[in-house]
Design a protein around this motif. Structure first.
Motif, mmCIF file in Angstrom:
data_model
loop_
_atom_site.group_PDB
_atom_site.id
_atom_site.type_symbol
_atom_site.label_atom_id
_atom_site.label_comp_id
_atom_site.label_asym_id
_atom_site.label_seq_id
_atom_site.Cartn_x
_atom_site.Cartn_y
_atom_site.Cartn_z
ATOM 1 N N TRP A 146 0.882 -1.186 -0.070
ATOM 2 C CA TRP A 146 0.172 -0.007 0.069
ATOM 3 C C TRP A 146 0.943 1.211 -0.048
ATOM 4 C CZ3 TRP A 146 -1.085 1.946 5.352
ATOM 5 C CH2 TRP A 146 -1.619 2.971 5.476
ATOM 6 N N ARG A 147 0.856 2.020 -1.118
ATOM 7 C CA ARG A 147 1.635 3.136 -1.230
ATOM 8 C C ARG A 147 0.771 4.252 -0.581
ATOM 9 N NH1 ARG A 147 3.757 0.092 -5.241
ATOM 10 N NH2 ARG A 147 6.110 0.502 -5.649
ATOM 11 N N LYS A 148 1.177 4.810 0.551
ATOM 12 C CA LYS A 148 0.503 5.613 1.195
ATOM 13 C C LYS A 148 0.172 7.097 0.209
ATOM 14 C CE LYS A 148 -0.861 8.072 4.743
ATOM 15 N NZ LYS A 148 -2.476 7.910 4.943
ATOM 16 N N ALA A 169 -4.440 6.565 -3.112
ATOM 17 C CA ALA A 169 -5.953 6.751 -3.538
ATOM 18 C C ALA A 169 -6.247 8.176 -3.070
ATOM 19 C CB ALA A 169 -6.915 5.915 -2.738
ATOM 20 N N SER A 170 -5.675 8.754 -1.984
ATOM 21 C CA SER A 170 -6.050 10.032 -1.636
ATOM 22 C C SER A 170 -5.302 11.177 -2.122
ATOM 23 C CB SER A 170 -5.877 10.215 -0.032
ATOM 24 O OG SER A 170 -4.636 9.992 0.438
ATOM 25 N N GLY A 210 -1.573 17.566 4.292
ATOM 26 C CA GLY A 210 -1.683 17.796 5.746
ATOM 27 C C GLY A 210 -2.721 16.764 6.466
ATOM 28 N N ILE A 211 -2.900 15.767 5.791
ATOM 29 C CA ILE A 211 -3.698 14.787 6.277
ATOM 30 C C ILE A 211 -3.082 13.261 6.203
ATOM 31 C CG2 ILE A 211 -6.204 13.365 5.875
ATOM 32 C CD1 ILE A 211 -7.281 16.202 4.858
ATOM 33 N N ALA A 212 -2.841 12.772 7.264
ATOM 34 C CA ALA A 212 -2.361 11.404 7.301
ATOM 35 C C ALA A 212 -3.579 10.046 7.539
ATOM 36 C CB ALA A 212 -1.280 11.187 8.349
ATOM 37 N N ALA A 250 -15.396 11.083 2.667
ATOM 38 C CA ALA A 250 -16.286 10.658 1.355
ATOM 39 C C ALA A 250 -15.667 11.272 0.063
ATOM 40 C CB ALA A 250 -17.704 10.871 1.491
ATOM 41 N N SER A 251 -15.168 12.439 0.524
ATOM 42 C CA SER A 251 -14.542 13.337 -0.554
ATOM 43 C C SER A 251 -13.231 12.978 -0.915
ATOM 44 C CB SER A 251 -14.729 14.746 -0.282
ATOM 45 O OG SER A 251 -13.519 15.248 0.742
#
Length: 128
Positions: free
Chosen positions: A59-61, A64-65, A92-94, A123-124
Motif C-alpha cells: 500500500w503506497r501511502k 488513493a487520496s 496535511g492529512i495522514a 467521502a470526498s
C-alpha cells in the motif's frame, strides 16, 4: 534484497511496525506495518510504502487520496524491531478519517473522545 534488511527483526508474519513522524512538528502521524518489500520500496522511491494487513498487499501511502508521505529519514530502534520514518505529509492529512493524524482520540473520564477535527470528509477523499 540487501544486508541492511537482514538487520531488521521481522515478526513471525514477516512484518515490522513503522511510526510515521512529521518533520518539523514531531507529531506522530500514524503507525503502520512494512514487510521487506515495502521497506525496500520506501528506500528506493523515497515515499512511504506499507503492507496492508487487512488487504494483504503493498500500500503506497496516498495512492488513493494523494496524501503521500515523502520520506526524509529512516531509523531503526535499539531492539531492531521498530522503524521510524520522518516524513513530509502531503495535504496535511495522514489519517483515512480525514484528520491530520491518526491519534485523534483522547481518554477523558474513562471514555475515548475525538479531540482533533476532520479536515476533509473521507467521502470526498475516497469517492466510491
Amino acid at each position: 534484497m540487501s544486508d541492511w534488511l537482514d538487520v531488521v527483526r521481522w515478526n513471525s508474519d514477516g512484518l515490522v511496525p513503522v511510526i510515521a513522524q512529521e518533520a518539523g512538528t514531531g507529531t506522530v502521524l500514524m503507525v503502520a506495518w512494512m514487510n521487506r518489500e515495502a521497506l525496500a520500496l520506501t528506500v528506493a522511491e523515497g515515499y512511504a510504502c506499507y503492507w496492508s494487513r487487512s488487504r494483504q498487499k503493498l500500500w503506497r501511502k496516498g495512492e488513493a487520496s494523494g496524501h503521500r508521505q515523502r520520506v526524509l529519514d529512516i531509523r531503526l530502534d535499539c531492539d531492531e524491531d521498530v522503524v521510524l520514518l520522518t516524513v513530509e505529509q502531503a495535504g496535511g492529512i495522514a489519517c483515512h478519517t480525514g484528520r491530520h493524524h491518526c491519534f485523534y482520540r483522547r481518554l477523558v473520564d474513562g471514555q475515548w473522545q475525538a479531540v482533533e477535527p476532520v479536515l476533509k470528509s473521507p467521502a470526498s477523499i475516497y469517492p466510491t
